[in-house]
Design an enzyme around this catalytic site. Structure first.
Site, PDB file in Angstrom:
ATOM      1  N   ASP B 101      29.900 128.629 -57.366  1.00 38.65           N
ATOM      2  CA  ASP B 101      29.800 128.124 -58.734  1.00 38.65           C
ATOM      3  C   ASP B 101      29.519 126.622 -58.686  1.00 38.65           C
ATOM      4  O   ASP B 101      29.414 126.045 -57.610  1.00 38.65           O
ATOM      5  CB  ASP B 101      31.077 128.449 -59.508  1.00 38.65           C
ATOM      6  CG  ASP B 101      32.295 127.761 -58.904  1.00 38.65           C
ATOM      7  OD1 ASP B 101      32.152 127.072 -57.875  1.00 38.65           O
ATOM      8  OD2 ASP B 101      33.395 127.927 -59.455  1.00 38.65           O
ATOM      9  N   ASP B 275      31.748 138.819 -61.564  1.00 38.34           N
ATOM     10  CA  ASP B 275      32.780 138.301 -60.657  1.00 38.34           C
ATOM     11  C   ASP B 275      34.053 138.123 -61.446  1.00 38.34           C
ATOM     12  O   ASP B 275      34.008 137.936 -62.668  1.00 38.34           O
ATOM     13  CB  ASP B 275      32.381 136.939 -60.080  1.00 38.34           C
ATOM     14  CG  ASP B 275      32.666 135.827 -61.062  1.00 38.34           C
ATOM     15  OD1 ASP B 275      31.909 135.688 -62.046  1.00 38.34           O
ATOM     16  OD2 ASP B 275      33.684 135.111 -60.890  1.00 38.34           O
ATOM     17  N   CYS B 313      41.067 158.028 -53.575  1.00 42.91           N
ATOM     18  CA  CYS B 313      40.470 156.802 -53.042  1.00 42.91           C
ATOM     19  C   CYS B 313      40.303 156.929 -51.530  1.00 42.91           C
ATOM     20  O   CYS B 313      41.150 157.475 -50.838  1.00 42.91           O
ATOM     21  CB  CYS B 313      41.348 155.608 -53.381  1.00 42.91           C
ATOM     22  SG  CYS B 313      40.723 154.056 -52.723  1.00 42.91           S
ATOM     23  N   CYS B 315      39.907 154.335 -49.457  1.00 42.28           N
ATOM     24  CA  CYS B 315      40.140 153.055 -48.781  1.00 42.28           C
ATOM     25  C   CYS B 315      41.185 153.199 -47.668  1.00 42.28           C
ATOM     26  O   CYS B 315      41.922 154.175 -47.599  1.00 42.28           O
ATOM     27  CB  CYS B 315      40.560 151.978 -49.777  1.00 42.28           C
ATOM     28  SG  CYS B 315      42.311 151.955 -50.176  1.00 42.28           S
ATOM     29  N   CYS B 318      44.798 153.778 -48.965  1.00 45.67           N
ATOM     30  CA  CYS B 318      45.129 155.104 -49.515  1.00 45.67           C
ATOM     31  C   CYS B 318      45.098 156.198 -48.447  1.00 45.67           C
ATOM     32  O   CYS B 318      45.755 157.216 -48.580  1.00 45.67           O
ATOM     33  CB  CYS B 318      44.194 155.439 -50.668  1.00 45.67           C
ATOM     34  SG  CYS B 318      44.506 154.383 -52.098  1.00 45.67           S
ATOM     35  N   HIS B 343      42.796 147.849 -51.462  1.00 52.12           N
ATOM     36  CA  HIS B 343      42.568 148.955 -52.402  1.00 52.12           C
ATOM     37  C   HIS B 343      41.839 148.481 -53.655  1.00 52.12           C
ATOM     38  O   HIS B 343      40.894 149.125 -54.116  1.00 52.12           O
ATOM     39  CB  HIS B 343      43.872 149.640 -52.793  1.00 52.12           C
ATOM     40  CG  HIS B 343      43.693 150.547 -53.958  1.00 52.12           C
ATOM     41  ND1 HIS B 343      43.190 151.826 -53.833  1.00 52.12           N
ATOM     42  CD2 HIS B 343      43.853 150.326 -55.298  1.00 52.12           C
ATOM     43  CE1 HIS B 343      43.061 152.359 -55.043  1.00 52.12           C
ATOM     44  NE2 HIS B 343      43.467 151.473 -55.947  1.00 52.12           N
TER      45      HIS B 343
HETATM   46 ZN    ZN Z   1      42.669 152.971 -52.197  1.00 48.94          ZN
END
Ligand code: ZN
Ligand code: ZN
Lengths: 416, 398
Positions: B101, B275, B313, B315, B318, B343
């Site tokens: 930025d 963002d 999920c 990830c 998880c 996550h």
């Molecule tokens: Zn997750």
């Protein structure tokens, strides 16, 4: 669990422990260390970042001080702490206290022992203690013990009481274990107390060795209030009473030079809280543990030049939690534009990817990644030290490693 | 379509698919550090690090671009040092794209004693008390040193809740500052400068700003001055008004937006890039994002909840850990925060991946409907602004 000692050199035991528990393939080499955790998980690290560390210890330490407050949860969960922690295949050793968090004195009684967690004090009778173990389902656990004797002026009477109580607790734990199906395969480590009283240390060791324990824990050496000479004398006296075929773990000893002293006295296992403490003060382990040094480096080390990081740091007496000469302070301004890795020959994730300047920046700006990267490096380095230590024993070069380490202590006139 | 015009910029945008119903689109941006597939959520790594997540973990999460903050990095460690480290990429060892930025927003929002003049933004350093003037030239100078793939112009930021002549002044000044920024950019061939559309909540001013800024050959546009506490009703109208007039062949970046519903709605309104610090900040306070809202994992109700945060999920968190585990270690181990951060980033990136896929497969309106129904079922209906915004692009919610 089976300990095979393959070699004993000047009191140092080289060997390995097999059949660690539920995981039959894993081997824990001794002298060695177990993995330090906070509430069962390596500090700052997720499984992904932890796995970047090569050759992790085969046994993980969990502590009742952090798990006791989750007893109900673990009881509901049923499958034990290893699964709960997301690492079902890891071998767990459950100790009473967190080696990196000192606890207040004056709370132990004839019937109970207390631990301190994030929610405060939890008082345990032997049956509560064993109920907790049944919920944790560790492969090994430290028997309940009254180790509240490490203050400087503990009376002989109090020391004697702690030895007696600890033996009573051990007997109760062993009795209760027989009644607990969850703990059928768990191994109990008996605790040797006795503070700085030689006769009590010997009595504690003798009596504990008579019981059906799988290994021994040496308690009461963590506060560094006794002299090195006395400590070595006590440890040697204890070792003389213990059977050769069972492992001996010492609590609260982490500095590499102290580790070496204990190994020479016959200790097999150590905790790895030291690299965590180093991480928490924003430092990186930087001592050189390679004992096969080329002659040129040897000269530099003799003149104390090789670790320029070490030479400039404060050389005051090292206290618990304070910086040692085995580490470098990454918060120091001199690293702000230093684009080299923490250590040139380190193969850890941090050193392969990041610079001192970056770590310095993360520390100065209080960023969480500093803890992650330093923890990776410090664990990696510490585990490497133990591998080198075993190799030195194997090769018959322990004296070289020792000389080399002692040479890296700071230039304190009292020490040199 | 595509890049038929002669470009001095380091960005090529290819429109991969457009929703036949709404204004949603899926694009591929070619940037100096690899491709970016849009719609994209960009996690914010304020000080050259993403909150306890290593660059390898971030890469494994599929992140193609993340943010650094010029104000923070300009203060510490400073542009000279980062330049010596081969830019921010080298300093943090991030191989993919970076957006920085201008630093202006942080000054105005973080430092009460800032003052805006035609020259720039004047403020007192919170570190040493020295007075500093951030001009458009200086902002670009710092961003050139950081070496980001996308740089933002310095704009005159006013709160989105005020109106009147100050808003107009800020809009005109932002246009003048854009020209100064374009001129100051030393690396147009490898650093893309984005313009920021201002004009507060005034449609006339926004249109005027758009008209002026789109005359400049900048590689991309941001919609600025929103998500600062204004009414959602005003917010979405300003967004859709902006995308109506933005060129099709350039990316549209909606600044500071990151709540799941806002993302989905604003993709429907034609935005490509987003963002927000929210998903990573909230993780550090124990909140995990899920398709049906969020879970405050520090809350006692999760102490014995042995399921993963989101059973669907994929990830790393998880796949291995339960809600109860994270709850248990939260007080004693920072790893708890890292698990949730991972996550939450996975949640944001997966959401955008699914959005994109649905656009490519021409079923975006259905995706929006099922997303909204999952998010708001049992919550007493959809937020009205979202219903209206979606209706404006022909997506009706049941
Ligand atoms: Zn997750
Ligand atoms: Zn390293």
């Amino acid at each position: 669990m089976k300990l095979d000692i393959s070699k004993v050199v000047n009191g140092c035991r080289l060997g390995s422990i097999r059949h660690l528990g539920k995981n039959a393939d894993q081997v824990l080499d001794v002298p060695g260390c177990i993995l330090y955790t906070r509430c069962g998980a390596a500090p700052h690290l997720t499984q992904e970042t932890l796995e970047t560390i090569e050759k992790m210890p085969a046994v993980t330490q969990v502590t009742l001080s952090t798990l006791a407050e989750h007893q109900e949860v673990l009881e509901d969960y049923k499958a034990g702490a290893a699964s709960f922690l997301g690492v079902p295949n890891s071998v767990l050793y459950c100790s009473l206290h967190d080696p990196a968090s000192p606890f207040p004195t004056g709370f132990m009684t004839n019937k109970t022992v207390s631990v301190w967690g994030s929610g405060g004090r939890i008082e345990m009778t032997p049956s509560k203690f064993m109920a907790l173990q049944a919920a944790v389902k560790p492969d090994w656990f430290q028997s309940m013990a009254d180790g509240d004797t490490s203050g400087q002026h503990t009376s002989w009477k109090r020391v004697r009481k702690s030895v007696d109580r600890t033996l009573v607790f051990l007997d109760e734990c062993l009795k209760l274990q027989k009644e607990s199906p969850n703990l059928k395969n768990s191994q109990v480590f008996g605790v040797v107390e006795g503070a700085d009283v030689l006769e009590e240390r010997v009595r504690s060791a003798q009596e504990t060795a008579k019981r059906p324990v799988a290994g021994f824990v040496l308690d009461g050496f963590q506060n560094h209030t006794m002299s090195k000479e006395l400590q070595s004398k006590l440890i040697s006296a204890i070792m003389a009473e213990l059977p050769d075929d069972k492992p001996r773990l010492i609590q609260g000893i982490g500095r590499p030079d102290d580790v070496l002293d204990c190994v020479e006295a016959g200790v097999d296992l150590f905790e790895s809280f030291f690299p965590y403490q180093v991480t928490e003060r924003g430092c990186a382990l930087s001592f050189n543990y390679s004992y096969q040094i080329d002659p040129e480096t040897e000269v530099l080390i003799k003149n104390n030049i090789v670790n320029d990081e070490v030479a400039g740091e404060s050389c005051t007496e090292v206290l618990e939690g304070q910086m040692t000469s085995f580490e470098m302070d990454l918060k120091d301004k001199r690293y702000c534009d230093d684009f080299s890795p923490l250590l040139h020959d380190c193969s850890c994730y941090c050193c392969r990817n990041h610079t001192r300047a970056y770590i310095h920046h993360l520390l100065i700006t209080n960023e969480l990644l500093s803890g992650v990267l330093l923890m990776i490096h410090n664990f990696h380095h510490y585990f490497g030290f133990f591998r080198s230590l075993r190799q030195a024993l194997q090769d018959g070069h322990l004296d070289k490693l020792k000389q080399h380490l002692v040479g890296q202590r700071c230039l304190d006139p009292q020490k040199t | 379509m595509g890049s038929h015009t002669e470009r001095t910029s380091a960005l090529v945008l290819r429109v991969v698919a457009e929703c036949p119903v709404s204004k949603a689109r899926a694009c591929e941006l070619s940037l100096p550090h690899g491709p970016v597939h849009t719609p994209v959520f960009m996690p914010v790594g304020t000080q050259g690090t993403l909150k306890g997540i290593t660059v390898d973990q971030l890469e494994a999460l599929g992140c193609e671009i993340c943010l650094g903050n010029t104000y923070h990095l300009g203060m510490r460690p400073g542009p000279e040092l980062i330049k010596k480290a081969n830019g921010l990429h080298g300093f943090m060892n991030w191989k993919r794209n970076l957006l920085t930025d201008s630093g202006g927003f942080q000054m105005v929002s973080l430092i009460e004693l800032s003052e805006v003049t035609e020259e720039g933004v004047k403020f007192r350093s919170p570190y040493d008390g020295k007075e500093i003037l951030l001009t458009p030239e200086e902002s670009i100078n710092i961003q050139n040193a950081l070496g980001s793939d996308i740089m933002m112009q310095l704009d005159d930021v006013v709160s989105s809740t005020i109106s009147g002549p100050r808003v107009e002044e800020a809009m005109h000044r932002s246009i003048r500052w854009l020209d100064r920024c374009i001129k100051a950019n030393k690396n147009p061939e490898r650093q893309n400068l984005f313009a920021i559309i201002q004009g507060g909540l005034n449609p006339e001013l926004r249109k005027k700003c758009l008209e002026e800024m789109t005359k400049r050959d900048v590689p991309g546009f941001a919609i600025g001055g929103l998500s600062g506490g204004e009414e959602k009703d005003h917010f979405w109208k300003m967004v859709t008004l902006s995308t109506d007039d933005l060129p099709r062949d350039k990316p549209r970046y909606l600044m500071g937006v990151g709540y799941a519903t806002d993302l989905v709605v604003c993709v429907a309104l034609g935005c490509d890039m987003f963002d927000c610090v929210f998903p990573t900040r909230t993780a550090r306070f124990g909140t995990a994002l899920v398709p049906w809202g969020s879970l405050q994992l520090r809350h006692k109700q999760f102490a014995k909840d042995f399921q993963p945060i989101d059973p669907n999920c994929e990830c790393a968190t998880c796949k291995r850990y339960s809600r109860a585990f994270i709850h248990a270690i939260f007080k004693t181990n920072t790893a708890a925060m890292h698990h949730i951060t991972i996550h939450n980033i996975a949640y944001q990136l997966t959401l955008m991946r699914l959005v994109r896929q649905s656009i490519v497969e021409k079923r975006f309106p259905d995706f929006v409907r099922s997303f909204m129904s999952r998010m708001y079922s049992g919550k007493g209906g959809y937020p009205e602004w979202a219903v209206e915004a979606l209706a404006s692009v022909n997506i009706a919610l049941e």
